[in-house]
Design a protein around this motif. Structure first.
Motif, PDB file in Angstrom:
ATOM      1  N   ALA A 203       0.813  -1.072  -0.284  1.00  0.00           N
ATOM      2  CA  ALA A 203       0.162  -0.072   0.089  1.00  0.00           C
ATOM      3  C   ALA A 203       0.697   1.223   0.086  1.00  0.00           C
ATOM      4  CB  ALA A 203      -0.449  -0.144   1.725  1.00  0.00           C
ATOM      5  N   GLU A 204       1.944   1.667   0.739  1.00  0.00           N
ATOM      6  CA  GLU A 204       2.700   2.335   0.617  1.00  0.00           C
ATOM      7  C   GLU A 204       3.618   2.681  -0.188  1.00  0.00           C
ATOM      8  OE1 GLU A 204       5.195  -1.110   2.168  1.00  0.00           O
ATOM      9  OE2 GLU A 204       3.223  -0.097   2.100  1.00  0.00           O
ATOM     10  N   MET A 205       3.759   1.621  -1.426  1.00  0.00           N
ATOM     11  CA  MET A 205       4.667   2.240  -2.456  1.00  0.00           C
ATOM     12  C   MET A 205       3.893   2.545  -3.858  1.00  0.00           C
ATOM     13  SD  MET A 205       6.283  -1.034  -4.741  1.00  0.00           S
ATOM     14  CE  MET A 205       7.347  -1.593  -3.591  1.00  0.00           C
ATOM     15  N   PRO A 206       4.265   3.758  -3.805  1.00  0.00           N
ATOM     16  CA  PRO A 206       3.248   4.221  -5.264  1.00  0.00           C
ATOM     17  C   PRO A 206       3.768   4.232  -6.715  1.00  0.00           C
ATOM     18  CG  PRO A 206       4.980   5.928  -3.868  1.00  0.00           C
ATOM     19  CD  PRO A 206       4.695   5.272  -3.657  1.00  0.00           C
ATOM     20  N   VAL A 207       3.401   4.359  -7.354  1.00  0.00           N
ATOM     21  CA  VAL A 207       3.648   5.033  -8.609  1.00  0.00           C
ATOM     22  C   VAL A 207       4.109   6.151  -9.169  1.00  0.00           C
ATOM     23  CG1 VAL A 207       2.215   2.959  -9.871  1.00  0.00           C
ATOM     24  CG2 VAL A 207       1.667   4.897 -10.052  1.00  0.00           C
ATOM     25  N   LEU A 208       5.395   5.997 -10.695  1.00  0.00           N
ATOM     26  CA  LEU A 208       5.257   7.144 -10.823  1.00  0.00           C
ATOM     27  C   LEU A 208       4.526   8.513 -10.955  1.00  0.00           C
ATOM     28  CD1 LEU A 208       8.393   8.733 -11.351  1.00  0.00           C
ATOM     29  CD2 LEU A 208       8.072   7.941 -14.243  1.00  0.00           C
ATOM     30  N   ALA A 209       3.509   8.381 -11.599  1.00  0.00           N
ATOM     31  CA  ALA A 209       2.262   9.127 -12.139  1.00  0.00           C
ATOM     32  C   ALA A 209       1.745   9.785 -10.564  1.00  0.00           C
ATOM     33  CB  ALA A 209       1.574   8.584 -12.262  1.00  0.00           C
TER      34      ALA A 209
ATOM     35  N   ALA B 141      12.789   2.764 -20.085  1.00  0.00           N
ATOM     36  CA  ALA B 141      13.052   3.636 -20.718  1.00  0.00           C
ATOM     37  C   ALA B 141      11.548   4.540 -21.595  1.00  0.00           C
ATOM     38  CB  ALA B 141      14.213   3.794 -21.600  1.00  0.00           C
ATOM     39  N   GLY B 142      11.517   3.756 -21.809  1.00  0.00           N
ATOM     40  CA  GLY B 142      10.477   3.997 -23.180  1.00  0.00           C
ATOM     41  C   GLY B 142       8.764   4.356 -22.471  1.00  0.00           C
ATOM     42  N   ALA B 143       8.527   3.456 -21.316  1.00  0.00           N
ATOM     43  CA  ALA B 143       7.648   3.717 -20.953  1.00  0.00           C
ATOM     44  C   ALA B 143       7.491   5.268 -19.976  1.00  0.00           C
ATOM     45  CB  ALA B 143       7.405   3.060 -19.234  1.00  0.00           C
ATOM     46  N   VAL B 144       8.618   5.718 -19.370  1.00  0.00           N
ATOM     47  CA  VAL B 144       8.933   6.818 -18.695  1.00  0.00           C
ATOM     48  C   VAL B 144       8.543   8.033 -19.890  1.00  0.00           C
ATOM     49  CG1 VAL B 144      10.817   8.421 -17.398  1.00  0.00           C
ATOM     50  CG2 VAL B 144      10.608   6.390 -16.768  1.00  0.00           C
ATOM     51  N   VAL B 145       9.457   8.009 -20.536  1.00  0.00           N
ATOM     52  CA  VAL B 145       9.114   9.021 -21.885  1.00  0.00           C
ATOM     53  C   VAL B 145       8.252   9.319 -22.390  1.00  0.00           C
ATOM     54  CG1 VAL B 145       9.091   9.674 -24.321  1.00  0.00           C
ATOM     55  CG2 VAL B 145      11.650   8.519 -22.840  1.00  0.00           C
ATOM     56  N   ASP B 146       7.006   8.406 -22.056  1.00  0.00           N
ATOM     57  CA  ASP B 146       5.593   8.242 -22.867  1.00  0.00           C
ATOM     58  C   ASP B 146       4.848   8.926 -21.727  1.00  0.00           C
ATOM     59  OD1 ASP B 146       6.416   6.663 -25.228  1.00  0.00           O
ATOM     60  OD2 ASP B 146       5.306   4.972 -23.922  1.00  0.00           O
ATOM     61  N   LEU B 147       5.195   8.628 -20.616  1.00  0.00           N
ATOM     62  CA  LEU B 147       4.494   9.475 -19.506  1.00  0.00           C
ATOM     63  C   LEU B 147       4.557  10.985 -19.197  1.00  0.00           C
ATOM     64  CD1 LEU B 147       3.171   9.416 -16.401  1.00  0.00           C
ATOM     65  CD2 LEU B 147       5.159   8.997 -15.271  1.00  0.00           C
ATOM     66  N   LEU B 148       6.522  11.069 -19.403  1.00  0.00           N
ATOM     67  CA  LEU B 148       6.515  12.251 -19.417  1.00  0.00           C
ATOM     68  C   LEU B 148       5.602  13.404 -20.648  1.00  0.00           C
ATOM     69  CD1 LEU B 148      10.076  12.602 -17.924  1.00  0.00           C
ATOM     70  CD2 LEU B 148       8.310  12.623 -17.014  1.00  0.00           C
ATOM     71  N   GLY B 149       5.720  12.825 -21.267  1.00  0.00           N
ATOM     72  CA  GLY B 149       5.105  13.383 -22.618  1.00  0.00           C
ATOM     73  C   GLY B 149       3.571  13.000 -22.447  1.00  0.00           C
ATOM     74  N   SER B 150       3.396  12.102 -22.010  1.00  0.00           N
ATOM     75  CA  SER B 150       1.159  13.143 -21.944  1.00  0.00           C
ATOM     76  C   SER B 150       1.014  14.360 -21.389  1.00  0.00           C
ATOM     77  CB  SER B 150       0.458  10.958 -20.877  1.00  0.00           C
ATOM     78  OG  SER B 150       1.445  10.897 -20.113  1.00  0.00           O
ATOM     79  N   ARG B 151       2.436  14.094 -20.101  1.00  0.00           N
ATOM     80  CA  ARG B 151       1.812  15.433 -19.176  1.00  0.00           C
ATOM     81  C   ARG B 151       2.260  16.712 -19.897  1.00  0.00           C
ATOM     82  NH1 ARG B 151       1.865  14.300 -13.393  1.00  0.00           N
ATOM     83  NH2 ARG B 151       3.404  16.178 -13.260  1.00  0.00           N
ATOM     84  N   GLY B 152       3.152  16.034 -20.669  1.00  0.00           N
ATOM     85  CA  GLY B 152       3.560  17.544 -21.661  1.00  0.00           C
ATOM     86  C   GLY B 152       5.027  18.042 -21.579  1.00  0.00           C
ATOM     87  N   GLU B 153       5.615  16.855 -20.493  1.00  0.00           N
ATOM     88  CA  GLU B 153       6.606  17.411 -19.773  1.00  0.00           C
ATOM     89  C   GLU B 153       8.030  17.029 -20.752  1.00  0.00           C
ATOM     90  OE1 GLU B 153       4.603  19.147 -15.994  1.00  0.00           O
ATOM     91  OE2 GLU B 153       5.054  16.899 -15.759  1.00  0.00           O
ATOM     92  N   LEU B 154       8.415  17.058 -21.811  1.00  0.00           N
ATOM     93  CA  LEU B 154       9.553  16.513 -22.345  1.00  0.00           C
ATOM     94  C   LEU B 154      10.341  17.496 -22.132  1.00  0.00           C
ATOM     95  CD1 LEU B 154       8.495  14.083 -25.287  1.00  0.00           C
ATOM     96  CD2 LEU B 154       8.985  13.410 -23.211  1.00  0.00           C
TER      97      LEU B 154
END
Length: 229
Positions: free
Chosen positions: A68-74, A106-119
């Motif tokens: 329960a205490e382990m979050p995800v990156l988002a 690596a691709g997943a991290v890039v995709d997440l930041l891209g979805s937030r408009g923060e690349l």
């Protein structure tokens, strides 16, 4: 010099948790460093270790079964909105039980930041010990700042040069191997020097004097006090 909470304010709170990140913010840290690994269903869990306390390899555990205490990156990125910097360390080393040579994370991290408009945001810095992983992030998103994380006990000068040649923006050596020559060489190559993990006030002050760009520390309040902030 920026003060970066190592896995958050990890002396005061469990590391890599939302409480540790909020704690670092409350103490006045400029940023936080966190560790990312993948789950069996592609979630990006925050964990320094490749296994859970019950011995299961994190890669084999679905998101729904994380502690329960382990979050995800988002979730972490939302908590860390007030910070100047978030250093996302991708854990992917050949000796790890969850090593992935295809660099999916690596691709997943890039995709997440891209979805937030923060690349292209200067707030985010993606690092890792495994140079091909960091290279992959740079290949996928050249506007995203990347850094090579090294021990630095062998040929740190050569590692600085190699990081610059690969197009990265920073070198992250262990604090025991940082000196004025290394900082000068990195800066001449266009690299920032962000050192880890130092909790000693006198040494933190010295890093500021020689031009280190950021110090990663378990005790951001101690570091800030040492710097007179």
């Amino acid at each position: 010099m920026l003060v970066i909470g190592h896995r958050g304010a990890s002396r005061a709170h469990p590391e890599n948790t939302l409480a540790a990140f909020a704690g670092a913010i409350a103490l006045g840290a400029d940023g936080i460093e966190l560790d990312v690994r993948r789950t069996s269903d592609g979630a990006m869990a925050l964990s320094h270790e490749d296994t859970l306390s019950d011995g299961r390899i994190l890669r084999d555990v679905p998101h729904s079964e994380l502690p329960a205490e382990m979050p995800v990156l988002a979730e972490a990125l939302e908590v860390c909105e007030p910070l100047v910097m978030v250093n996302i360390e991708i854990k992917n080393w050949p000796d790890d039980q969850d090593f992935d040579p295809t660099e999916v994370l690596a691709g997943a991290v890039v995709d997440l930041l891209g979805s937030r408009g923060e690349l292209g945001s200067n707030r985010y810095l993606v690092s890792g010990f495994h140079l091909p992983t960091v290279d992959r992030v740079h290949e996928l998103a050249s506007t995203l700042a990347t850094a090579w994380l090294v021990i630095g006990n062998e040929d740190l000068a050569g590692q600085v040069d190699r990081a610059a040649e690969h197009g990265h923006r920073a070198i992250h050596p262990h604090h025991a191997f940082v000196n004025e020559e290394v900082v000068g060489r990195a800066h001449r190559a266009g690299l920032a020097v962000n050192t880890w993990t130092c909790d000693e006030p006198d040494r933190i002050r010295w890093f500021a004097e020689i031009g280190v760009d950021a110090v990663v520390t378990n005790v951001p309040d101690v570091a800030l006090a040492a710097l007179g902030r």
